[in-house]
Each structure stands twice: as C-alpha cells, then as structure tokens.
Design a protein around this motif. Structure first.
Motif, short mmCIF file in Angstrom:
data_model
loop_
_atom_site.label_atom_id
_atom_site.label_comp_id
_atom_site.label_asym_id
_atom_site.label_seq_id
_atom_site.Cartn_x
_atom_site.Cartn_y
_atom_site.Cartn_z
N LEU A 215 2.00 -2.22 4.57
CA LEU A 215 2.07 -1.44 3.33
C LEU A 215 2.74 -0.09 3.53
CD1 LEU A 215 -1.49 -2.21 1.90
CD2 LEU A 215 0.67 -3.39 1.44
N SER A 216 2.36 0.60 4.62
CA SER A 216 2.88 1.97 4.81
C SER A 216 4.38 2.00 5.05
CB SER A 216 2.15 2.65 5.97
OG SER A 216 2.46 2.03 7.20
N ARG A 217 4.93 0.95 5.63
CA ARG A 217 6.38 0.94 5.90
C ARG A 217 7.19 0.87 4.61
NH1 ARG A 217 4.65 -2.70 10.17
NH2 ARG A 217 4.82 -1.65 12.20
N VAL A 312 -3.42 9.21 6.70
CA VAL A 312 -2.24 9.37 7.55
C VAL A 312 -2.20 8.18 8.51
CG1 VAL A 312 -1.08 10.80 9.26
CG2 VAL A 312 -2.35 11.87 7.39
N VAL A 313 -1.04 7.55 8.62
CA VAL A 313 -0.87 6.40 9.50
C VAL A 313 -0.28 6.86 10.83
CG1 VAL A 313 0.25 4.16 9.77
CG2 VAL A 313 -0.53 4.90 7.50
N LEU A 314 -0.90 6.40 11.91
CA LEU A 314 -0.43 6.76 13.25
C LEU A 314 0.04 5.53 14.00
CD1 LEU A 314 -3.26 9.22 14.40
CD2 LEU A 314 -1.06 9.79 13.32
N GLY A 321 3.56 7.77 8.80
CA GLY A 321 3.62 7.63 7.36
C GLY A 321 2.25 7.74 6.71
N PHE A 322 2.16 7.22 5.48
CA PHE A 322 0.92 7.25 4.70
C PHE A 322 0.63 5.87 4.14
CE2 PHE A 322 1.90 11.75 4.59
CZ PHE A 322 0.66 12.38 4.51
#
Length: 334
Positions: A215-217, A312-314, A321-322
């Motif tokens: 999803l975040s991509r 926040v995506v790590l 990203g988010f």
C-alpha cells in the motif's frame, strides 16, 4: 360476476422468541451429545489418521438436505488444506461415480443411514475398494454397518415440532464435519499464511497477505529537512495529500513527523514571527512507525491503538513512506 377470495392463510399467534430459543437450545443440546459420541469409539481419530495418509481426495456425498451439508463440508476441507470433492448420492449412480479414484476416501452423510440412494451407492463404493466413512445419526443403520469408520452424530429429535424437517440433524452433521476439518488442519499445522494462499480474495485474504509495502509504495513520500521553513512544510503536506510529512536529519534518518494537526496547534499558539519557524521547532519526535514487510492488518491495529490516521513506514530502519487509514479503507480492511 364471481368474487375473488384470498387464499393467504391466517398466521397463527405464536411466541416467536420462545420458539426461536427452543430451537437453539434443542440444537445446542444435540451438539453436546455429538461431542460425547466423538470420544465413545476410536473411529473419529482413526478416520482423521486415514485422511492424513491419503494421496487422493476426500469425496463427500449425501442426498437431500445432507447433500447441502456435504457441499459445505467440502468447501471447508478445501479451504483448510484437505483436497475434497462433492458427489451427489443420486447422481453417483448415473455416472458421477467415475469421479472417485482408487486413492480417494469417501464420507457419506445420512441421518437414517437407510435411504434408497445410499443402499444403492454403498455396494458400488465397496466394489471400488475405497475407504468409506459414515456420518450418521443411526449407528445401527445399513450405512454404518457397511462403513470402515462411523462418525456418529446422535440426534434424539429434530427441532421441528413435527420431528420431520431436517434441523437438528443437519446442524449436528455440519458441526461434526467442521470438527473433522479442524482436526486435519491442526494435524497438518496449517498456518495463517497457508490459509492466505487459498483465500487470496476478499477481506479475509487481504488481512493475511497484504503488506504495508503493497500500500505505501502507491503513496507519495512527503519529507522535509530539519531546517525547512514553514512554507515548505505546508506545501509538502498539502501537495502530497497524506496529512503529514516526515522530518529527516542531515544523514537522512527519521527525526520526527509533522501532521496537519501539529500545524493547526502551532497557528493557534500565536507565534510572533511565522517566517522564523523551522521544521525542527514543531516536529513530533519518535512517531509511530511500522516495517514495510509487516501485514497491513497490523498497521490498522496500531492506528486504532493510538487513535491516529497514519504511520511512518520504515525499510531497514530508514524512512520509506507513509501508510494512511484511507489506504486500509480503500482495501476494505476497516
């Protein structure tokens, strides 16, 4: 001129809540009897062991309402890692018997165990030499006597007031079929990931295979530096449409987050000179994060626990990203 008369029957005065409770209590009581019957003989455990050793499929058959129950049990078996087929007992003697192979295992469902279709079918199955399990209420029936395994689902009477409509008996057969499927599932150590591979569609499948990265991509990656002026922060948040921006230090590591809520609170504080405000002045340090390879369902759980709308995506501990609540809503996970 003829007069038309209504043929609609007059409804009897019935205490529907009392009837409903009676039916549910009758069926619940029957299930306790079925649970006791499972341990009364070694047949259930032997049947599970035999199916685990199969190289073929489990073929479940029945007629009438039992056929409907057979179809549901087949769906449950297939969905939990045991290959299964449905064969209608009446159709079996008109060609469908050809679907049964030598390495298969047959489960025949019949309350009485003495229906005409079953009495015709059983000798044909015995001629094929396939193992046969009888899921019956009558343990002394023809079907039970001819079977290799008896899965006993005793039912004293139907919940129908006339003791005619299949109600309690079909519930008992369905529950015993579920018990069989779950025993096979646990014996095979069938995992949530295995389940996801067989259920890729719908919300259930998505919860088991959709990752945060999936999803975040698809989202933009709003980010500013520690010394970014307020104007740049505003443009990044509004332009990337995620309601927040990451704040990165000089080495590119995550220093914090600024949300549109942070901006509103800052403006409400009546700062003297907005031109001097920098990202470092209004960021929230140590924001909620999640790994890019974690399940999206876990992201939802963290958002709900913190009452927030984004994480926040790590990836390898670096900003990637988010993921936003709207992403999860779009996928039907909420």
């Amino acid at each position: 001129m003829s007069t038309l008369h209504s043929t609609t029957p007059v409804a009897a005065a019935v205490d529907v809540l009392a009837v409903a409770r009676h039916v549910l209590h009758e069926e619940a009581t029957a299930l306790y009897a079925v649970a006791d019957a499972v341990g009364a003989t070694p047949d259930f455990a032997r049947c599970v062991a035999a199916i685990l050793g199969l190289s073929g499929r489990v073929v479940v058959t029945g007629v009438g309402k039992s056929a409907h129950i057979a179809g549901k049990i087949v769906a449950t078996l297939n969905g939990t890692g045991t290959p299964a087929l449905f064969m209608h007992a009446a159709d079996a003697i008109h060609g469908d018997l050809g679907m049964i192979q030598a390495q298969d295992f047959v489960v025949a469902i019949s309350k009485s165990g003495d229906t005409p279709e079953i009495k015709v079918l059983v000798p044909l199955l015995r001629r094929k030499g396939v193992p046969l399990a009888a899921l019956v209420s009558n343990a002394n029936s023809y079907l039970a006597q001819q079977a290799d395994y008896v899965l006993h689902a005793p039912v004293a009477r139907e919940a129908c007031p006339h003791d005619l409509a299949p109600t309690t008996s079909t519930t008992a057969a369905l529950a015993l079929g579920d018990a069989l499927a779950v025993c096979l599932l646990e014996s095979r150590q069938f995992s949530a990931q295995d389940f996801a591979r067989l259920h890729p569609g719908g919300t259930l499948g998505k919860k088991l295979y959709l990752t945060v990265g999936d999803l975040s991509r698809q989202n933009q990656r709003p980010r500013v530096g520690l010394d970014a002026p307020l104007r740049e922060v505003l443009l990044e948040i509004s332009g990337k449409r995620l309601g927040a921006t990451a704040v990165l230090d000089g080495a590119g590591a995550l220093a914090g987050i600024i949300t549109d809520g942070d901006l509103r609170r800052m403006l409400g504080g009546h700062l003297a000179d907005l031109e001097t405000v920098r990202a470092r002045d209004i960021l929230t340090p140590a924001p909620a994060t999640i790994g890019i390879d974690e399940f999206a369902a876990e992201a939802l759980a963290r958002m709900q626990a913190r009452n927030i709308t984004q994480l926040v995506v790590l990836e390898n501990e670096q900003f990637a990203g988010f993921i936003h609540l709207h992403d999860l809503l779009r996928e039907g996970l909420v």
